[in-house]
Motif scaffolding. Structure first.
Motif, mmCIF file in Angstrom:
data_model
loop_
_atom_site.group_PDB
_atom_site.id
_atom_site.type_symbol
_atom_site.label_atom_id
_atom_site.label_comp_id
_atom_site.label_asym_id
_atom_site.label_seq_id
_atom_site.Cartn_x
_atom_site.Cartn_y
_atom_site.Cartn_z
ATOM 1 N N SER A 122 11.116 -2.811 5.993
ATOM 2 C CA SER A 122 9.840 -2.477 5.385
ATOM 3 C C SER A 122 9.972 -2.646 3.877
ATOM 4 C CB SER A 122 9.463 -1.039 5.745
ATOM 5 O OG SER A 122 8.184 -0.735 5.270
ATOM 6 N N GLY A 123 9.316 -3.668 3.345
ATOM 7 C CA GLY A 123 9.330 -3.906 1.904
ATOM 8 C C GLY A 123 8.419 -2.924 1.191
ATOM 9 N N PRO A 124 8.362 -2.992 -0.138
ATOM 10 C CA PRO A 124 7.548 -2.025 -0.887
ATOM 11 C C PRO A 124 6.053 -2.100 -0.559
ATOM 12 C CG PRO A 124 8.575 -3.636 -2.359
ATOM 13 C CD PRO A 124 9.095 -3.893 -0.995
ATOM 14 N N VAL A 125 5.512 -3.296 -0.376
ATOM 15 C CA VAL A 125 4.086 -3.413 -0.046
ATOM 16 C C VAL A 125 3.838 -2.893 1.365
ATOM 17 C CG1 VAL A 125 2.161 -5.026 0.240
ATOM 18 C CG2 VAL A 125 3.791 -5.356 -1.628
ATOM 19 N N GLU A 126 4.724 -3.250 2.301
ATOM 20 C CA GLU A 126 4.585 -2.754 3.676
ATOM 21 C C GLU A 126 4.670 -1.227 3.709
ATOM 22 O OE1 GLU A 126 6.230 -5.883 6.898
ATOM 23 O OE2 GLU A 126 7.729 -5.136 5.491
ATOM 24 N N ARG A 127 5.609 -0.654 2.967
ATOM 25 C CA ARG A 127 5.739 0.807 2.932
ATOM 26 C C ARG A 127 4.478 1.466 2.383
ATOM 27 N NH1 ARG A 127 10.928 -0.264 1.205
ATOM 28 N NH2 ARG A 127 10.403 0.219 -0.945
ATOM 29 N N HIS A 128 3.881 0.857 1.365
ATOM 30 C CA HIS A 128 2.656 1.403 0.782
ATOM 31 C C HIS A 128 1.533 1.466 1.818
ATOM 32 C CE1 HIS A 128 -0.395 2.357 -2.180
ATOM 33 N NE2 HIS A 128 -1.139 1.367 -1.693
ATOM 34 N N PHE A 129 1.487 0.487 2.713
ATOM 35 C CA PHE A 129 0.462 0.446 3.754
ATOM 36 C C PHE A 129 0.921 1.107 5.046
ATOM 37 C CE2 PHE A 129 -1.167 -2.741 0.911
ATOM 38 C CZ PHE A 129 -2.533 -2.564 1.000
ATOM 39 N N GLY A 130 2.119 1.702 5.064
ATOM 40 C CA GLY A 130 2.619 2.391 6.250
ATOM 41 C C GLY A 130 2.958 1.446 7.384
#
Length: 173
Positions: A122-130
């Motif tokens: 889970s990259g930073p953008v993916e983590r931001h969107f859960g």
């Protein structure tokens, strides 16, 4: 409407006396929202940049070329939706199926016994969107597979299940 029963253990539906059909799972809508937001953000910035640059350097007539990115944005919006709907996966008794593609359909079959490593990333953008992705590694690099944009809990459940099934199949159980 299809009639039949659903087997929980193998996650396949059976119809009459025919071969069991896999129960497909689509990707969550969060992946589509993330991709569309990134599309709007990047092409919106490109529109502003092209409009300003061409307007200042070449004159107001050339600034009309700034309308090209919004046209691409509208086309990309539709294409992202079609691509998102094309992704699906199914857990069967002996393997995992991953299907994707709009124009060129691609279906990957990964036997549980051939899996060597199952990763959740889970990259930073993916983590931001859960969101999280599941990456499957096999002995043959050509059969490596990836399922993007899953809920983190589903990604971890899938990783644990695939690892357990992979160990059982490779041990010959």
């Amino acid at each position: 409407m299809e009639t039949g029963s659903v087997e929980n253990a193998g996650n396949t539906a059976t119809t009459g006396g025919a071969e069991p059909e896999p129960v497909w799972t689509g990707l969550p809508p969060g992946l589509l929202r993330m991709r569309r937001l990134l599309l709007v953000m990047w092409l919106g910035l490109l529109t502003i940049g092209v409009g300003l640059l061409l307007g200042l350097l070449a004159g107001p007539g050339w600034a009309a070329f700034a309308l090209l990115p919004p046209v691409l944005m509208a086309w990309g919006w539709v294409m992202l939706g079609r691509n998102w709907r094309s992704w699906r996966y199914a857990e069967r008794a002996d393997d995992l199926l991953i299907s994707r593609g709009v124009l060129f359909r691609e279906e990957t079959v990964v036997p549980y016994g051939r899996m060597q490593l199952v990763e959740v990333t889970s990259g930073p953008v993916e983590r931001h969107f859960g969101l999280a992705s599941v990456q499957l590694h096999t002995a043959a690099a050509a059969t490596d597979a990836r399922i993007p944009g899953l809920d983190p809990a589903e990604a971890e459940r899938l990783r644990d299940r695939l690892t357990e099934l992979g160990q059982a199949r490779s041990a010959g159980l």
